[in-house]
Design a protein around this motif. Structure first.
Motif, mmCIF file in Angstrom:
data_model
loop_
_atom_site.group_PDB
_atom_site.id
_atom_site.type_symbol
_atom_site.label_atom_id
_atom_site.label_comp_id
_atom_site.label_asym_id
_atom_site.label_seq_id
_atom_site.Cartn_x
_atom_site.Cartn_y
_atom_site.Cartn_z
ATOM 1 N N VAL A 65 43.836 5.888 26.649
ATOM 2 C CA VAL A 65 44.859 6.925 26.664
ATOM 3 C C VAL A 65 45.926 6.589 27.691
ATOM 4 N N ALA B 225 48.635 17.702 31.263
ATOM 5 C CA ALA B 225 49.365 16.560 30.694
ATOM 6 C C ALA B 225 49.827 15.608 31.777
ATOM 7 N N LEU C 241 52.879 9.405 22.904
ATOM 8 C CA LEU C 241 52.001 10.109 21.967
ATOM 9 C C LEU C 241 51.718 11.522 22.460
ATOM 10 N N ASN C 242 52.109 12.501 21.671
ATOM 11 C CA ASN C 242 51.877 13.906 21.977
ATOM 12 C C ASN C 242 50.407 14.253 21.761
ATOM 13 N N THR C 243 49.757 14.794 22.783
ATOM 14 C CA THR C 243 48.339 15.165 22.666
ATOM 15 C C THR C 243 48.127 16.679 22.637
ATOM 16 N N TYR C 244 49.215 17.455 22.496
ATOM 17 C CA TYR C 244 49.096 18.909 22.465
ATOM 18 C C TYR C 244 48.788 19.459 21.070
ATOM 19 N N ASP D 75 53.509 12.468 17.027
ATOM 20 C CA ASP D 75 52.226 13.163 16.940
ATOM 21 C C ASP D 75 51.057 12.272 16.575
ATOM 22 N N THR E 169 49.097 4.773 26.828
ATOM 23 C CA THR E 169 50.182 5.533 26.221
ATOM 24 C C THR E 169 51.154 6.047 27.263
#
Length: 280
Positions: free
Chosen positions: A267, A256, A66-69, A42, A270
């Motif tokens: 970004v 996504a 990397l989680n962007t939610y 996260d 990633t």
């Protein structure tokens, strides 16, 4: 020789630190089919990242993503499945509780046509070793009643250790945004759509290092929502698609996947490895 992955192994992590190394090593030894292993975190400063990257330096099947939610295990799992490149995604935990030797068995069930393949603690041959008694009782009771009365195809709908058809997940969307209830959500949706679900027995071991982050009081309402949902009448894919939450979940997934190809440079770095071939 480069190969497209047959299975994407999705591992949500939160400050696992050095403990992630034996977990990844067990998975890499056990999974012989072409695979990608996505360590979904996260925040950039998560203590898991440098240790996972050290394993990735030796084995390119491993990537940190990397989680962007938004934070939390549900968002990490949603994000991992949405950016997975394989037709099958297997969700497993970073705590060593799941048996990595079963990843291929679960994936092959999906390849044969089921949309959800569950590792079941509660079918003959399965076992749960350790863990809080109250949590075990709730999970077993929910699994038994869903199997007998909602006919969901598995006695262990609440277990997170499952394989999914990524095409199925992208059709129905993932609405869960709190905890680990994704497993029961996708199983309940398959039941309502009358799509095939299968199970194999597993022996689940309570984590030996670190502390469990499963909070029964916090996550129980979300589990109950999907437990109730499983008992509804049969739905068509079109009827499910009309649910506003389902539409929003699919929009998130499309965004996504688009971000992995058109994101700004800081970004895109990633996600860049999502477009590199996986080494066998």
């Amino acid at each position: 020789m480069t190969l497209t992955p047959q299975v994407s192994v999705v591992i949500p992590v939160y400050n696992e630190g050095e403990a992630i190394v034996p977990c990844l090593e067990r998975i890499l030894r056990a999974v012989l089919m072409p695979a990608e292993v996505l360590v979904v975190h996260d925040m950039a400063e998560d203590t898991t990242v440098p240790f996972a990257q050290s394993v990735a330096a030796r084995d390119p099947r491993v990537r940190t993503v990397l989680n962007t939610y938004g934070r939390g295990p549900a968002n990490a799992i949603r994000f991992g499945i949405d950016v997975a490149r394989a037709p099958v995604a297997v969700v497993t935990m970073a705590d060593g509780s799941d048996d990595p030797r079963q990843i291929e068995d679960l994936a092959r069930l999906v390849e044969r046509g089921v949309v959800v393949a569950a590792a079941s603690r509660y079918m003959p041959g399965g076992q749960q070793v350790g863990g809080p008694r109250f949590k075990r009782a709730l999970s077993r009771g929910a699994g038994r009643t869903l199997y007998m009365f909602a006919r969901v195809g598995t006695r262990d709908a609440t277990n997170s250790f499952k394989a999914y058809s990524t095409a199925y997940v992208r059709q129905v969307g993932i609405e869960s945004k709190t905890g680990f209830e994704i497993g029961i959500e996708l199983t309940a949706k398959a039941a309502r759509l009358r799509l095939p679900v299968a199970e194999i027995p597993t022996i689940w071991l309570d984590r030996q290092l670190g502390e469990s982050r499963f909070d029964v009081g916090r996550f129980l309402p979300s589990y109950l929502k999907w437990y109730r949902f499983a008992f509804g009448r049969r739905l068509t894919m079109e009827q499910l698609a009309k649910r506003p939450a389902s539409s929003a979940a699919r929009d998130d997934a499309q965004a996504a996947r688009a971000a992995s190809t058109v994101a700004p440079a800081e970004v895109r770095d990633t996600f860049s490895s999502n477009h590199e071939a996986v080494q066998n």
